[in-house]
Design an enzyme around this catalytic site. Sequence first.
Site, PDB file in Angstrom:
ATOM      1  N   HIS A   1       0.824  -1.216   0.000  1.00 18.87           N
ATOM      2  CA  HIS A   1       0.000   0.000   0.000  1.00 18.87           C
ATOM      3  C   HIS A   1       0.853   1.259   0.000  1.00 18.87           C
ATOM      4  CE1 HIS A   1       0.314  -0.160   4.526  1.00 18.87           C
ATOM      5  NE2 HIS A   1       0.272   1.160   4.395  1.00 18.87           N
TER       6      HIS A   1
ATOM      7  N   ASP B   1       1.044  -7.880   2.775  1.00 17.67           N
ATOM      8  CA  ASP B   1       1.263  -6.481   2.379  1.00 17.67           C
ATOM      9  C   ASP B   1       2.767  -6.230   2.254  1.00 17.67           C
ATOM     10  OD1 ASP B   1       0.955  -3.838   1.800  1.00 17.67           O
ATOM     11  OD2 ASP B   1      -0.051  -3.292   3.673  1.00 17.67           O
TER      12      ASP B   1
ATOM     13  N   SER C   1       4.196   2.634   8.335  1.00 20.01           N
ATOM     14  CA  SER C   1       3.982   1.517   7.418  1.00 20.01           C
ATOM     15  C   SER C   1       5.262   1.227   6.647  1.00 20.01           C
ATOM     16  CB  SER C   1       2.865   1.840   6.427  1.00 20.01           C
ATOM     17  OG  SER C   1       1.613   1.747   7.023  1.00 20.01           O
TER      18      SER C   1
END
Length: 235
Positions: free
Chosen positions: A74, A113, A189
């Site tokens: 992402h 992810d 992240s």
Amino acid sequence: MNENVMVKGLTALTILTSLGFAENISNQPHSIAKAEKNVKEITDATKEPYNSVVAFVGGTGVVVGKNTIVTNKHIAKSNDIFKNRVSAHHSSKGKGGGNYDVKDIVEYPGKEDLAIVHVHETSTEGLNFNKNVSYTKFADGAKVKDRISVIGYPKGAQTKYKMFESTGTINHISGTFMEFDAYAQPGNSGSPVLNSKHELIGILYAGSGKDESEKNFGVYFTPQLKEFIQNNIEK
């Protein structure tokens, strides 16, 4: 996973321009809210393991080999990353390692992810990527109650892309999923999750809420994931 899980860093906090990465950040003072005693700013990131950590707009990544960075899907897919740059170990006082254009992205084909980002070797300032970063080594494994650290760029634009390190403990590991209590915020992240030897266990990808006391989650690097990464390191 709970549907209320908050993916950290989905929204970019700044837009990069052709003038470079750090130069576009506001000069207004900011601070990280609710940062506890286990969080510290890394003012000089020129030494290991900090010089393996890179900043994306809205996220973080870690260098694992020649021109090769590991981060979240992402983050790699957000904000048309090809128009953006990667800033190597930018910090508030230390010398940064340069700003590098993205060459290509390789997403992990599974649900995890996880993505590989390759950058061009020469920065916009004429620096060599591989001479200005270190490569983080993979850990053999990890277990519950192991102490960890998370290094990255929480609230990147708001803190003028200062690097922070938080520490905590692994609470749960199952397959490629791990849960831990090290403090994190949006912008973390893709941050490396390291053991006490500064070896790479995995990367952070989400958290359960805005409060620092809540749980954070990471992609745990199983042998299969490590093989995928190693097969995609530039030769």
